[in-house]
Design a protein around this motif. Structure first.
Motif, short mmCIF file in Angstrom:
data_model
loop_
_atom_site.label_atom_id
_atom_site.label_comp_id
_atom_site.label_asym_id
_atom_site.label_seq_id
_atom_site.Cartn_x
_atom_site.Cartn_y
_atom_site.Cartn_z
N PHE A 287 0.84 -1.20 0.00
CA PHE A 287 0.00 0.00 0.00
C PHE A 287 0.88 1.25 0.00
CE2 PHE A 287 -2.29 3.41 2.11
CZ PHE A 287 -3.55 3.36 1.52
N ALA A 288 1.89 1.26 0.85
CA ALA A 288 2.78 2.42 0.96
C ALA A 288 3.58 2.63 -0.32
CB ALA A 288 3.73 2.23 2.14
N ARG A 289 3.98 1.53 -0.96
CA ARG A 289 4.71 1.62 -2.23
C ARG A 289 3.89 2.33 -3.29
NH1 ARG A 289 5.96 -3.88 -5.55
NH2 ARG A 289 3.68 -3.92 -5.45
N ALA A 290 2.61 2.01 -3.37
CA ALA A 290 1.74 2.66 -4.35
C ALA A 290 1.52 4.12 -4.01
CB ALA A 290 0.40 1.92 -4.42
N ALA A 291 1.41 4.44 -2.72
CA ALA A 291 1.25 5.83 -2.30
C ALA A 291 2.47 6.65 -2.72
CB ALA A 291 1.06 5.90 -0.78
N SER A 292 3.65 6.07 -2.53
CA SER A 292 4.89 6.75 -2.90
C SER A 292 5.00 6.92 -4.41
CB SER A 292 6.07 5.95 -2.36
OG SER A 292 7.28 6.60 -2.59
N ALA A 293 4.61 5.90 -5.17
CA ALA A 293 4.65 5.99 -6.63
C ALA A 293 3.73 7.09 -7.13
CB ALA A 293 4.26 4.65 -7.25
N HIS A 294 2.57 7.22 -6.52
CA HIS A 294 1.66 8.30 -6.89
C HIS A 294 2.30 9.66 -6.66
CE1 HIS A 294 -1.96 10.88 -6.84
NE2 HIS A 294 -1.42 11.41 -5.75
N SER A 295 3.05 9.79 -5.57
CA SER A 295 3.51 11.11 -5.12
C SER A 295 4.52 11.76 -6.04
CB SER A 295 4.11 10.99 -3.71
OG SER A 295 5.38 10.36 -3.75
N VAL A 296 5.35 10.98 -6.73
CA VAL A 296 6.47 11.57 -7.47
C VAL A 296 6.01 12.32 -8.73
CG1 VAL A 296 8.06 9.82 -6.62
CG2 VAL A 296 6.91 9.46 -8.82
N ARG A 297 4.73 12.25 -9.05
CA ARG A 297 4.22 12.92 -10.25
C ARG A 297 3.71 14.33 -9.98
NH1 ARG A 297 -0.03 8.76 -12.52
NH2 ARG A 297 -0.62 8.75 -10.31
N TYR A 298 3.94 14.83 -8.75
CA TYR A 298 3.40 16.14 -8.37
C TYR A 298 4.48 16.99 -7.72
CZ TYR A 298 -0.93 13.69 -9.26
OH TYR A 298 -1.92 12.96 -9.87
N LEU A 299 4.36 18.29 -7.89
CA LEU A 299 5.35 19.23 -7.36
C LEU A 299 4.96 19.68 -5.96
CD1 LEU A 299 7.94 20.83 -8.14
CD2 LEU A 299 6.43 22.73 -8.76
N GLY A 300 5.87 19.49 -5.00
CA GLY A 300 5.61 19.89 -3.63
C GLY A 300 4.92 18.77 -2.87
N ILE A 301 5.21 18.68 -1.58
CA ILE A 301 4.71 17.55 -0.79
C ILE A 301 3.19 17.57 -0.66
CG2 ILE A 301 4.75 16.47 1.48
CD1 ILE A 301 7.68 17.24 1.68
N GLU A 302 2.60 18.73 -0.40
CA GLU A 302 1.15 18.74 -0.21
C GLU A 302 0.42 18.27 -1.46
OE1 GLU A 302 -2.51 21.30 1.66
OE2 GLU A 302 -0.69 22.38 1.10
N HIS A 303 0.85 18.74 -2.63
CA HIS A 303 0.19 18.32 -3.87
C HIS A 303 0.36 16.82 -4.13
CE1 HIS A 303 0.55 22.70 -5.50
NE2 HIS A 303 -0.51 22.53 -4.73
N SER A 304 1.41 16.24 -3.56
CA SER A 304 1.70 14.83 -3.84
C SER A 304 1.01 13.87 -2.89
CB SER A 304 3.21 14.60 -3.81
OG SER A 304 3.71 14.73 -2.49
N LEU A 305 0.36 14.37 -1.84
CA LEU A 305 -0.30 13.48 -0.89
C LEU A 305 -1.42 12.70 -1.58
CD1 LEU A 305 -0.71 15.73 2.30
CD2 LEU A 305 1.12 14.08 1.79
#
Length: 297
Positions: free
Chosen positions: A262-280
């Motif tokens: 589950f965490a791996r997929a959350a992390s994969a989602h995140s790298v496509r967005y700029l800034g931490i809040e947008h990547s949550l």
């Protein structure tokens, strides 16, 4: 409280630019984002976005950046237990080709002792090693109370060795391997010798090597995100930590492999967005990433 996260808070300024100007030069960035930052702090916001809102003990100054941070926390319903510092900490982050350069301005000279918190109802503690005195105090208290303790082992800190004796789940970085002169498999075995129940080392594009409930060292491949979709990898590890804590709190009976997937997929989602809040990610975002991205060969 459902969970307690302890760390150093930042305001992150993330900008897209190829080179940093020097001397009298000027440059215009292609885009920017302003967000909360800090390892355990970002993990706490991730956990809240996914649906379990933790309490957060973090550095807190009396300035306008701290008020901005508190506004961000209030948006997610996070209760902040601030430890007084003179000025807020700031990070300037420059993502570039799957890497990121960071300049930090940090005030971690805490002006007050560790605040006493009521742990009634708490089911998990997550630490990043900052606030060493608070980390060891609450790790001991949570271990004694049977509350899950989790550590983001991004690197060796002043009391890491002592702290590990009270940690249930420790997911570390390759940097920590280098600091200890160990390969990832050896670090997994070392963590278990310290009493850590679930230990692991994140390996970027190569996934994660980890020791399961029976002490078997296993490999979890990364999910492959197309390179042209990768915008900002900063915070991806923090989101990984926040997501596995959320997954555990949501279904503690599940094996840790499922929490890490589950965490791996959350992390994969995140790298496509700029800034931490947008990547949550939301839970739907995690499910979509699991379906969209294949495991690395």
């Amino acid at each position: 409280m459902d969970a307690l996260f302890i760390g150093q808070s930042y305001i992150d300024v993330t900008f897209l630019i190829d080179t940093i100007p020097t001397g009298d030069d000027k440059a215009v960035a292609r885009d920017y984002a302003v967000s909360f930052g800090g390892n355990a702090v970002s993990a706490a916001f991730c956990c809240a976005k996914l649906g379990v809102v933790p309490d957060l003990m973090a550095s807190l100054a009396d300035d306008w950046l701290a008020r901005m941070f508190l506004d961000m926390a209030a948006k997610y319903g996070i209760s902040v237990h601030g430890r007084k510092v003179k000025e807020s900490s700031v990070s300037f982050v420059m993502p570039h080709k799957g890497m990121r350069a960071i300049i930090r301005c940090r005030d971690d000279d805490y002006l007050h002792p560790v605040p006493p918190l009521d742990l009634s109802g708490c089911r998990a503690l997550h630490l990043d090693g900052h606030q060493a005195d608070a980390a060891i105090h609450y790790a001991k208290a949570c271990r004694a109370a049977g509350i899950l303790t989790s550590l983001d082992g991004g690197g060796m800190r002043s009391n890491t060795m002592e702290l590990l004796e009270f940690i249930d789940v420790a997911i570390c970085s390759q940097r920590m391997c280098e600091q200890l002169g160990m390969n990832p498999a050896a670090l997994c075995q070392f963590l278990r010798s310290k009493g850590v129940k679930i230990g692991g080392v994140t390996l970027g594009d190569h996934g994660m090597l980890w020791s399961d409930e029976q002490g078997n060292v296993r490999h979890l491949p990364a999910l492959v995100v197309p390179k042209d979709e990768v915008i900002d990898t900063n915070g991806a590890g923090d989101i990984f930590h926040g997501a596995y804590v959320y997954s555990y709190l949501s279904a503690p009976e599940k094996p840790w492999e499922q929490h890490f997937r589950f965490a791996r997929a959350a992390s994969a989602h995140s790298v496509r967005y700029l800034g931490i809040e947008h990547s949550l990610p939301t839970r739907d975002d995690v499910m979509a990433a699991e379906q969209e991205f294949a495991e690395a060969a």
